[in-house]
Each structure stands twice: as C-alpha cells, then as structure tokens.
Design an enzyme around this catalytic site. Structure first.
Site, PDB file in Angstrom:
ATOM      1  N   HIS A   1       0.793  -1.279   0.160  1.00  0.00           N
ATOM      2  CA  HIS A   1       0.124  -0.132   0.037  1.00  0.00           C
ATOM      3  C   HIS A   1       1.043   1.274  -0.172  1.00  0.00           C
ATOM      4  O   HIS A   1       1.599   1.217   0.868  1.00  0.00           O
ATOM      5  CB  HIS A   1      -0.976   0.003   1.250  1.00  0.00           C
ATOM      6  CG  HIS A   1      -1.876  -0.989   1.290  1.00  0.00           C
ATOM      7  ND1 HIS A   1      -1.766  -2.403   1.350  1.00  0.00           N
ATOM      8  CD2 HIS A   1      -3.172  -0.833   1.305  1.00  0.00           C
ATOM      9  CE1 HIS A   1      -3.185  -2.816   1.408  1.00  0.00           C
ATOM     10  NE2 HIS A   1      -3.857  -1.871   1.355  1.00  0.00           N
TER      11      HIS A   1
ATOM     12  N   GLU B   1      -1.560   6.274  -1.121  1.00  0.00           N
ATOM     13  CA  GLU B   1      -2.872   6.614  -0.716  1.00  0.00           C
ATOM     14  C   GLU B   1      -3.119   7.814   0.288  1.00  0.00           C
ATOM     15  O   GLU B   1      -3.867   8.627  -0.164  1.00  0.00           O
ATOM     16  CB  GLU B   1      -3.410   5.117  -0.071  1.00  0.00           C
ATOM     17  CG  GLU B   1      -4.897   5.356   0.253  1.00  0.00           C
ATOM     18  CD  GLU B   1      -5.312   4.079   0.890  1.00  0.00           C
ATOM     19  OE1 GLU B   1      -6.577   3.799   0.942  1.00  0.00           O
ATOM     20  OE2 GLU B   1      -4.372   3.276   1.401  1.00  0.00           O
TER      21      GLU B   1
END
Length: 363
Positions: free
Chosen positions: A200, A203
């Site tokens: 991830h 973001e």
C-alpha cells in the site's frame, strides 16, 4: 442489456480486496451472536450495512479503518474464518470474478488463542472449498502491518505457505509516520525467497512512499498509487506534458498499479471521484486495473467499480476487457495459470458477450 448486467456477466479479475473488509452484514450479526459480542451498533442487517458505509465515508483513512474493530472481533475462530473466506468466494462468483487475490493480517485473529498457522489454514480451507464449489481461482496475500514490528515473522509465514495457496506479502495500515523502509528485513527475506511483494503506497502519503516501496523495498505491485499524479506535469487542459523519473520508470517497467476508485474517495486519498487520476494513467498506458479494496466499508463490488468507471470516464467493453487482462497479467499466480485465465476464460468471455450484444442488436 443494461451496462451493469453486461459488466457483471463478463469475467473479471480482482487483486486488491481485504478479507476483513468484505464480510456480509448478516454473517457479522450471526457470528457476533455466537460469541456473545455485544458491541455492534445494530443487529439489523440493512442498518448495519449502512452503518459501515457511513462510518467509512468520512474522507480520511484513520476513520475509515475504525469499522474493522467489529469485523475482526467476529473473525477469531477457525470456523468463522473458514466461513468468511468461503462466502467471499461465493460473492466473487456471483459478481462474475474468475480470479481473486484476497489479503488479510493474521496478527489480528489470535485474540482467542489461535496460532498464526491455524488462522491461515482456516482461511485457506474456506478459499479452497469456494474454488471447488464456484470455480473461482484464488491467491492469498499475507499482510504485515506498518505500525507493528513483527513484519519479518509475517513474511516468513507467507513464504512457508507458498505451496498451499499464499501467493505474496503486503504491507498495510496507516501510511503517515510508518514508511515501508522500516520493514526492510521483511522485504529482503521475501526477495531472497523469490516471492512476491505488493505494498500500500501513495494512498494517504505522497509519491515518496511509492518510490520507497519500489526502489527500497522491491514491490512488484503498488496498492492505490494515487499520489503518483504528483510526479506528472499537466498542461492547462489536463493533458500530460511530462512524466517525472518515478512515473516514467513505473510506465516503462509495466509495474502494476492496483486502483481502488470508490475507497479512494472514502479515505480522502482524492477529494472527489471525478478527479481520480485513473483515466489519465490508463490513457498514458500505465498497467492499471480496478479493485474493490473493502467491499463492506465502501459498499462496492468489482462490477460497481467498473460501472462507475464507465459512467464517469466513458469506458467501453474493450476497455473493461483490457483492464482485466492487465489485472490477470499482474497477478501473483504462476505464469501458465495467468495465460490459462487470459486465453481460456477472459478473452472467450468477452467474445461471447460481443456476439450476444450483436445478436440482440440484430433482433
């Protein structure tokens, strides 16, 4: 045929979906009763679904993640984990998904004394039964958490289950203050074992997070990558003038970007969906494809993500096919399996839909 019917019927590939973010509200209520968990805000199925969506749709990642307290609370037994994994596979089948990579963090499922191995085996049992019953392919990704120090242990776990259905390792959780480079021992271990990494990044934090994930940690895919837009220069009409070094590298190496349209609005990664960089990246030929992230929290399905892209960005059936081929190419499944899905499932599925639409047109 309506657009939603068409998109639901064609084969789709989902690579960024959190197991603990996709439970059925009915299942949460039933499991909560079984273990006498009394913290749910309501035991009405419809109201609970609304509660999760409303709670997640606050525009920041920290509040978005709060609903997981309840889903994780009911995922503390082998039976519950197996059931949830199986139901996820059934939901994929009903949504026209032919291959899914789901991810979760075993560290959150040991409150009642389960060992990590118990947790992973229980999830794999549900996924495997789902594959047999619904003919949906799967891979399981093990998540380490950015704010915890046991990511090396999670990486070792992921590799130890590589022959049972685990296909990769992910770093998840809040980005701010927890850079991926703090978990280098985990990533070095994965790389030494010739295994797969998705992280991830970009973001809730800037392009630096994406750069670190790729160049320091060795990510093979990036989850979200919304802030990659910061490394691209546009003219006054919104056309791309120049790619920065990072964006150019990602484009040239065909490094896959796991795009999650609706959740990016809900977490505040973008202010409104019309401003999502997805279309610009797709037009520039970046290796992008759509994903659900957390189906319960964002009240979404993969069909809904593609319908949204069709309505906002004017994607047609050819685009949907291309994006799903992008996804299958980017999966952590063995190369031969990727080819099997592309040539035996995806391409024939879209060809069949085109024939169907043509015959409807000619009637």
């Amino acid at each position: 045929m309506k657009t939603e019917e068409i998109i639901k019927a064609v084969p789709k590939v989902l690579l960024h979906d959190h197991l603990d973010g996709g439970l059925r509200p009915k299942t949460i209520i039933e499991l909560a009763k079984e273990i006498n968990y009394d913290k749910l805000p309501t035991d009405d199925e419809g109201e609970l679904a609304q509660w999760f969506y409303r709670g997640a749709n606050k525009g920041n990642l920290v509040e978005y993640l709060q609903g997981f307290e309840h889903t994780i609370a009911v995922m503390q037994t082998k039976e519950a984990l197996t059931r949830i994994a199986y139901e996820m596979m059934e939901d994929m089948y009903k949504d026209g998904v032919c291959y899914v990579e789901t991810r979760f963090a075993p560290v959150f499922h040991t409150e009642n004394g389960l060992y990590y191995e118990d947790v992973i085996n229980a999830v794999l049992e549900g996924l495997d039964k789902g594959k047999r019953d619904f003919n949906v392919g799967y891979g399981l990704i093990i998540c380490g958490m950015r704010n915890m120090k046991n990511t090396l242990e999670m990486a070792e776990l992921a590799v130890s289950f590589r022959d049972q259905g685990v296909v990769g390792f992910d770093l998840a959780g809040e980005e701010g203050g927890y850079p991926p480079k703090k978990h280098l021992d985990a990533f070095n271990y994965i790389k030494q074992k010739n295994f797969f990494i998705t992280i991830h990044a970009g973001e809730a934090f800037g392009k630096e997070s994406i750069w670190q994930a790729i160049q320091i940690c060795g990510a093979h895919r990036i989850g979200h990558a919304t802030r990659l837009i910061d490394d691209i220069i546009f003219d006054n009409d919104g056309n791309i003038l120049k790619l920065g070094e990072l964006a150019q590298y990602i484009l040239d190496t065909r490094l896959p970007l796991e795009i999650c349209l609706l959740s990016n609005v809900h977490t505040g990664a973008i202010d409104k969906i019309e401003n999502h960089p997805f279309l610009k990246l797709y037009k520039e030929k970046f290796r992008v494809f759509l994903n659900t992230d957390d189906r319960l929290m964002s009240d979404t399905t993969l069909t809904k993500e593609y319908v949204t892209a069709h309505e906002l960005f004017d994607l047609n059936l050819d685009d949907v096919e291309k994006l799903n081929i992008n996804a299958m190419k980017s999966s952590f499944a063995p190369h031969s399996e990727r080819l099997k899905y592309i040539y035996n499932v995806i391409k024939p599925g879209y060809a069949k839909m085109r024939e169907r639409l043509l015959s409807l047109k000619n009637e």
